[in-house]
Design a protein around this motif. Structure first.
Motif, short mmCIF file in Angstrom:
data_model
loop_
_atom_site.label_atom_id
_atom_site.label_comp_id
_atom_site.label_asym_id
_atom_site.label_seq_id
_atom_site.Cartn_x
_atom_site.Cartn_y
_atom_site.Cartn_z
N THR A 180 8.29 62.28 49.32
CA THR A 180 7.52 61.94 48.23
C THR A 180 8.23 61.59 46.93
OG1 THR A 180 7.38 64.26 47.21
CG2 THR A 180 5.58 63.48 48.84
N ASN A 183 10.72 56.29 47.25
CA ASN A 183 9.66 55.19 47.23
C ASN A 183 9.13 55.00 48.76
OD1 ASN A 183 8.25 52.91 47.28
ND2 ASN A 183 9.44 52.12 45.54
N LYS A 206 -0.48 54.13 37.01
CA LYS A 206 -0.04 55.36 37.88
C LYS A 206 -0.70 56.67 37.14
CE LYS A 206 4.59 53.90 39.51
NZ LYS A 206 5.82 54.27 39.49
N SER A 233 -0.90 64.72 46.21
CA SER A 233 0.03 63.26 45.69
C SER A 233 0.79 62.61 47.01
CB SER A 233 0.77 63.87 44.55
OG SER A 233 1.87 63.00 44.38
N GLN A 237 0.59 58.74 47.64
CA GLN A 237 1.72 57.96 47.72
C GLN A 237 1.88 56.96 48.97
OE1 GLN A 237 5.04 59.37 45.25
NE2 GLN A 237 4.01 61.38 45.42
N VAL A 242 2.60 53.58 46.56
CA VAL A 242 3.08 53.94 45.06
C VAL A 242 4.01 55.15 44.78
CG1 VAL A 242 0.98 55.24 44.54
CG2 VAL A 242 2.13 54.04 42.87
N SER A 243 4.92 55.02 43.93
CA SER A 243 5.96 56.00 43.89
C SER A 243 5.38 56.90 42.60
CB SER A 243 7.20 55.73 43.79
OG SER A 243 8.03 56.80 43.59
N LEU A 244 5.01 58.13 42.70
CA LEU A 244 4.67 58.96 41.40
C LEU A 244 5.86 59.84 41.21
CD1 LEU A 244 1.18 59.60 42.24
CD2 LEU A 244 1.84 57.78 40.96
#
Length: 281
Positions: A180, A183, A206, A233, A237, A242-244
């Motif tokens: 996680t 990316n 985000k 999460s 992702q 998408v990278s959180l």
């Protein structure tokens, strides 16, 4: 059973949810969970040494499932704390390379010391025919050439193989955590990265996604609220590419917003109301 498995797991999950909501960063949460799990393990150890077990089945269950659920999480949170506190940057190439390096080390350790072992295959297959050998006190066979740390364990509170199970649990959690952090677009083997889903991606901010994740978690809409923020999460992702990064800090900033603290949820409601009105017209 003085320490039922379901109660141990439930208590740990409750503490995770509480600290996830209260702490201002994942580093703080990992540290506090490490302290909590150390104390829990110490309490359970004192009880086991003082009172022992009522029968063989209780002893095997304890060392195969109950203790590893505590120690495995302890291994995980302690490792995460060490990784997070040594992280060289908040994002960018150095950030990605740092977590990718730890993932490579974890995979190498898994290939060299775990997946090819007889015990790993035994545990993963769900077998029980050798549980008396693996998960009862006093059966450590030093002739098998076990890892040297076996000489440091307390023989009154370990069968050696309970640590092996704990390590498997901890490493799987660490793997999820590391994936996680990297990316998803850089992970070709990760779930849902194929042609059929390549047109699915997150197009809002985000912060909006983080707000949605916390809302779903708080409402118990996913797995009855029994899984943590990070696991939810991870799914989002992967699904939305998408990278959180540090979602905890973002969430705590939301709590101090001026005006509405639920901007995206409010917008969702308004958009859905408008859509329903159009459908009716």
């Amino acid at each position: 059973m003085r320490h039922p498995l379901n109660k141990i797991v439930s208590d740990i999950q409750k503490e995770e949810r509480k600290l996830s909501a209260e702490t201002s960063s994942f580093i703080d949460e990992a540290f506090k969970m490490t302290v909590y799990l150390q104390e829990l393990l110490r309490t359970v150890k004192e009880d086991v040494i003082r009172e022992g077990f009522s029968n063989r089945e209780e002893e095997m269950l304890f060392f195969k499932q109950i203790k590893p659920n505590i120690l495995g999480k302890l291994i995980y949170y302690n490792k995460v704390f060490r990784i997070e506190t040594a992280c060289p940057a908040n994002n960018g190439n150095m950030y990605q390379s740092y977590f990718a390096m730890h993932l490579r080390i974890l995979k190498q350790e898994y290939m060299e010391h775990v997946c090819n072992s007889d015990f790993y295959r035994y545990y993963r297959s769900g077998r029980t025919d050798r549980d008396e050998q693996y998960f009862m006190l006093g059966n450590i066979n030093y002739h098998d050439g076990l890892n040297s740390f076996v000489f440091e364990i307390d023989p009154k509170f370990s069968t050696y193989f309970d640590y092996k199970v704990s390590k498997i649990i901890g490493n799987e959690l660490i793997y999820t955590y590391l994936t996680t952090k990297i990316n998803p677009e850089q992970q070709p083997d990760i779930l849902l990265q194929n042609d059929e889903t390549k047109d699915i991606f997150w197009t809002h901010s985000k912060n909006a996604l983080i707000e949605l994740i916390y809302a779903l978690h708080a409402s118990g809409a996913i797995s009855h609220g029994k899984i943590g923020i990070r696991k939810i999460s991870m799914v989002f992702q992967i699904l939305f590419r998408v990278s959180l990064n540090d979602i905890h800090n973002s969430f705590h900033r939301m709590k101090t917003r001026s005006g509405s603290r639920t901007l995206f949820i409010d917008q969702l409601k308004s958009s859905l109301d408008d859509y329903m009105d159009k459908e009716d017209s």
